[in-house]
Design a protein around this motif. Structure first.
Motif, short mmCIF file in Angstrom:
data_model
loop_
_atom_site.label_atom_id
_atom_site.label_comp_id
_atom_site.label_asym_id
_atom_site.label_seq_id
_atom_site.Cartn_x
_atom_site.Cartn_y
_atom_site.Cartn_z
N GLY A 81 -2.84 -1.61 8.14
CA GLY A 81 -3.81 -0.74 8.80
C GLY A 81 -4.29 0.43 7.98
O GLY A 81 -5.38 0.97 8.23
N SER A 112 0.80 -1.24 0.00
CA SER A 112 0.00 0.00 0.00
C SER A 112 0.82 1.27 0.00
O SER A 112 0.34 2.32 -0.41
CB SER A 112 -0.92 0.00 1.23
OG SER A 112 -0.17 -0.18 2.41
N ARG A 113 2.05 1.19 0.49
CA ARG A 113 2.87 2.41 0.62
C ARG A 113 4.33 2.10 0.27
O ARG A 113 4.73 0.94 0.19
CB ARG A 113 2.81 2.95 2.05
CG ARG A 113 1.46 3.48 2.44
CD ARG A 113 1.47 4.13 3.82
NE ARG A 113 1.69 3.20 4.90
CZ ARG A 113 2.75 3.21 5.71
NH1 ARG A 113 3.69 4.12 5.57
NH2 ARG A 113 2.87 2.32 6.68
N THR A 137 11.25 6.57 2.07
CA THR A 137 9.85 6.22 2.35
C THR A 137 9.57 6.61 3.82
O THR A 137 10.48 7.01 4.55
CB THR A 137 9.60 4.70 2.20
OG1 THR A 137 10.29 4.04 3.27
CG2 THR A 137 10.07 4.17 0.87
P1 NAP Z 1 6.88 1.69 4.52
O1 NAP Z 1 6.90 2.87 3.61
O2 NAP Z 1 6.84 1.89 5.98
O3 NAP Z 1 5.66 0.73 4.06
C1 NAP Z 1 5.47 -0.47 4.77
C2 NAP Z 1 4.37 -1.27 4.12
O4 NAP Z 1 4.27 -2.52 4.83
C3 NAP Z 1 3.02 -0.61 4.21
O5 NAP Z 1 2.27 -0.98 3.07
C4 NAP Z 1 2.42 -1.21 5.48
O6 NAP Z 1 0.99 -1.26 5.49
C5 NAP Z 1 2.97 -2.63 5.38
N1 NAP Z 1 3.03 -3.34 6.65
C6 NAP Z 1 3.66 -2.94 7.78
N2 NAP Z 1 3.48 -3.87 8.74
C7 NAP Z 1 2.74 -4.86 8.19
C8 NAP Z 1 2.19 -6.06 8.68
N3 NAP Z 1 2.39 -6.46 9.95
N4 NAP Z 1 1.45 -6.82 7.84
C9 NAP Z 1 1.22 -6.41 6.55
N5 NAP Z 1 1.70 -5.29 6.04
C10 NAP Z 1 2.44 -4.52 6.86
O7 NAP Z 1 8.19 0.78 4.28
P2 NAP Z 1 9.13 0.60 2.99
O8 NAP Z 1 10.27 1.52 3.11
O9 NAP Z 1 8.32 0.62 1.77
O10 NAP Z 1 9.70 -0.86 3.28
C11 NAP Z 1 9.27 -2.00 2.57
C12 NAP Z 1 10.29 -3.12 2.78
O11 NAP Z 1 11.58 -2.64 2.37
C13 NAP Z 1 10.45 -3.56 4.23
O12 NAP Z 1 10.60 -4.96 4.27
C14 NAP Z 1 11.74 -2.89 4.69
O13 NAP Z 1 12.40 -3.63 5.70
C15 NAP Z 1 12.52 -2.91 3.39
N6 NAP Z 1 13.59 -1.90 3.35
C16 NAP Z 1 13.31 -0.56 3.39
C17 NAP Z 1 14.36 0.34 3.35
C18 NAP Z 1 14.15 1.82 3.39
O14 NAP Z 1 15.16 2.57 3.57
N7 NAP Z 1 12.93 2.33 3.20
C19 NAP Z 1 15.69 -0.11 3.26
C20 NAP Z 1 15.93 -1.47 3.21
C21 NAP Z 1 14.88 -2.37 3.25
P3 NAP Z 1 0.11 -0.02 6.09
O15 NAP Z 1 0.13 1.04 5.03
O16 NAP Z 1 -1.23 -0.58 6.31
O17 NAP Z 1 0.80 0.41 7.32
#
Ligand code: NAP
Length: 252
Positions: free
Chosen positions: A37, A13-14, A193
């Motif tokens: 959520g 979603s995000r 993000t």
């Molecule tokens: P984000 O912007 O915080 O988005 C997180 C997403 O995961 C949202 O869609 C959220 O849904 C969902 N989510 C969170 N908890 C969940 C749960 N318990 N069950 C189902 N969905 C859940 O994070 P992002 O940066 O896109 O990160 C995505 C992935 O990339 C993660 O695995 C993170 O560890 C990895 N990552 C991110 C970075 C970075 O710098 N951003 C770097 C390395 C790796 P809601 O909208 O409903 O909250």
């Protein structure tokens, strides 16, 4: 190439997941957008894809709950038809420290358990539920992190969960290889993000991180979506069990 393929993106979603969903929607795949959520963000994204001629639906589930995972796949079965009915699984949902103390010295039990529940237990059991539904020749992409490759005493628990994702990738790749299904891990560096919003509030953090990144900037969600797309086509059919860092060289 991806037209008509069925896909589940957890945490779609995000952020990074939403960028992946947009690429898949534009390629005319049929996308299940999981969220935890924030229903409004998920629905807005699904509406955007449908308005541009694609197919998408939203499904709420906390990936750390086995009951929710079962319900999520029930919704996918209703939309995609009888199993095997899934071409691509993207295990993307994940949580970080979100401004809390995640250091080896200071992290509390609650944060540690939450990180492992969402980032490790979640993808393990989502994958388990997906296995009988995946079609031969399918794809699994796990979103790890460069944190899984390097020492990070400031986020030791989180880094451990992302090392575990690499291990899940290796085991899954072996489990599905005979079915010509590949499983790989994309390991992002810092990506702009909500996930790193608390870090970015610190004065100078963006500049320091950009300077430390060989390619000179923070990653964007589209950078990661592009790396995922590389693995989904037929040209990537012989690539499996790999961890591919998409970080602008941050861990070099
Ligand atoms: P984000 O912007 O915080 O988005 C997180 C997403 O995961 C949202 O869609 C959220 O849904 C969902 N989510 C969170 N908890 C969940 C749960 N318990 N069950 C189902 N969905 C859940 O994070 P992002 O940066 O896109 O990160 C995505 C992935 O990339 C993660 O695995 C993170 O560890 C990895 N990552 C991110 C970075 C970075 O710098 N951003 C770097 C390395 C790796 P809601 O909208 O409903 O909250």
């Amino acid at each position: 190439m991806l037209s008509g393929k069925t896909v589940l993106v957890t945490g779609g979603s995000r952020g990074i997941g939403a960028a992946i969903v947009r690429r898949l929607g534009a390629a005319k795949a049929h996308v299940a957008i999981n969220y935890a959520g924030n229903q409004a963000a998920a629905q807005k994204l699904a509406d955007e894809i449908i308005a541009s001629g694609g197919q998408a639906f939203i499904v709420q589930a906390d990936v750390s709950s086995l009951a929710d995972i079962e319900r999520m796949f029930g919704a996918c079965d209703r939309a995609f038809g009888d199993a095997p009915n899934l071409d691509i699984l993207i295990n993307n949902a994940g949580v970080g420290r979100s401004g809390r103390d995640g250091t080896l010295k200071g992290a509390d039990e609650q944060l540690f358990d939450e990180l492992f529940a969402v980032n490790v237990k979640g993808p393990h059991f989502v994958t388990q539920a997906a296995l009988p539904r995946l079609r031969d020749g399918g794809r699994i992409v796990n979103i790890g992190s460069m944190s899984g490759k390097v020492g990070q005493p400031f986020a030791a628990g989180y880094a451990m969960t992302k090392r575990a994702i690499q291990s899940l990738t290796f085991s899954t790749a072996l489990a599905v290889a005979k079915r010509q299904i590949t499983c790989n891990c994309i390991a992002p560096g810092a990506v702009a993000t909500d996930f790193i919003a608390a870090l970015r509030e610190k004065p100078g953090w963006d500049e320091a991180t950009s300077k430390h990144t060989p390619m000179g900037r923070l990653g964007e969600p589209e950078d990661i979506a592009g790396a995922v797309m590389m693995l989904l086509g037929d040209d990537a059919r012989w690539v499996t069990g790999q961890v591919i860092e998409a970080s602008g060289g941050l861990s070099l």
